[in-house]
Design an enzyme around this catalytic site. Sequence first.
Site: not given
Ligand code: GAR
Length: 208
Positions: A114, A146, A179
Site C-alpha cells: 500500500h 486480513d 515499493e
Molecule cells: C501501487 O502504488 C500500490 O501500492 C497501489 O497501487 C499501485 C499499483 O501500481 N496499491 C494500492 O493502492 C492498494 N490499496 P503497480 O500496478 O505499478 O504495481
Amino acid sequence: MNEKKGIAVLASGRGSNFEALARACLDEEYPAVIRALIVDGGEAGAIAIADSFGIERVAVECGAKKGSMTPESSERMAKICAERGVELVCLAGFMRIVGGALMAEYRGRMLNIHPALLPGFKGLHAQEQALAYGVRYSGCTVHFVDEGVDTGPIIIQRVVPVLDGDTVESLSDRILQEEHQAYPEAVRLWAEGRLRIEGRRVRIREKA
Ligand code: GAR
C-alpha cells in the site's frame, strides 16, 4: 538453498510491483518463484510484463462491482493457485477486496503493498490523501492481508519525505521506488520462514 517458494501475483493495472518481484525472482539465490500472474480484466499492463518474463498469466472475471469480487472468482483463483503449488499470494495493485475461498485458503499467506504509512490513508488515492492532509512523511507498507481494507499486520514500512513542491505524481513516483524495494524484501523474509505474526505485530527473525 531450500526449495523455492511458489508465489502468485494478483494485479489490476500497470504492474510495476509485479515487475519488481519478477526481477527479484530472476536471481538464483532469491527464495521464491512466480508461478502465475492473475489479473481481473484484460486491460492490465501487467499482462505484457508477464509475457516478457515468460510467466503464465490468467485472467479471472471478478464481477462488475468495483472493489469486490464474486465468490466464484475467489474460488477460481484459489483453484488456480492450488493447481500450481502456490504457497504465497501477493496483491500488487489488485483493486478488489479479497474474500471467499482465496482468503480462507491463504490466510497468513497473503501479502499486500500500500502506498502510505498505514494505518494512515487506507484505501484509494493514498498519496493524494497524504498530500491533502499535509503530512511531512509518507511512504509504503507491506502487510499481511486480513478481511479489512489495508488493515493486516505490518511487515515492512519505508518512509518517504513529502517535499514542498510535491504533486500527487511526484510523491507517487518516489513512493513507488521504495515499493519496488520493500515488496521483494518482504517476500524474501516470508519465503525464508523468518516472519511470525503475534497479534498485530510481525516478528522478524535474524538470518541464521
Ligand atoms: C501501487 O502504488 C500500490 O501500492 C497501489 O497501487 C499501485 C499499483 O501500481 N496499491 C494500492 O493502492 C492498494 N490499496 P503497480 O500496478 O505499478 O504495481
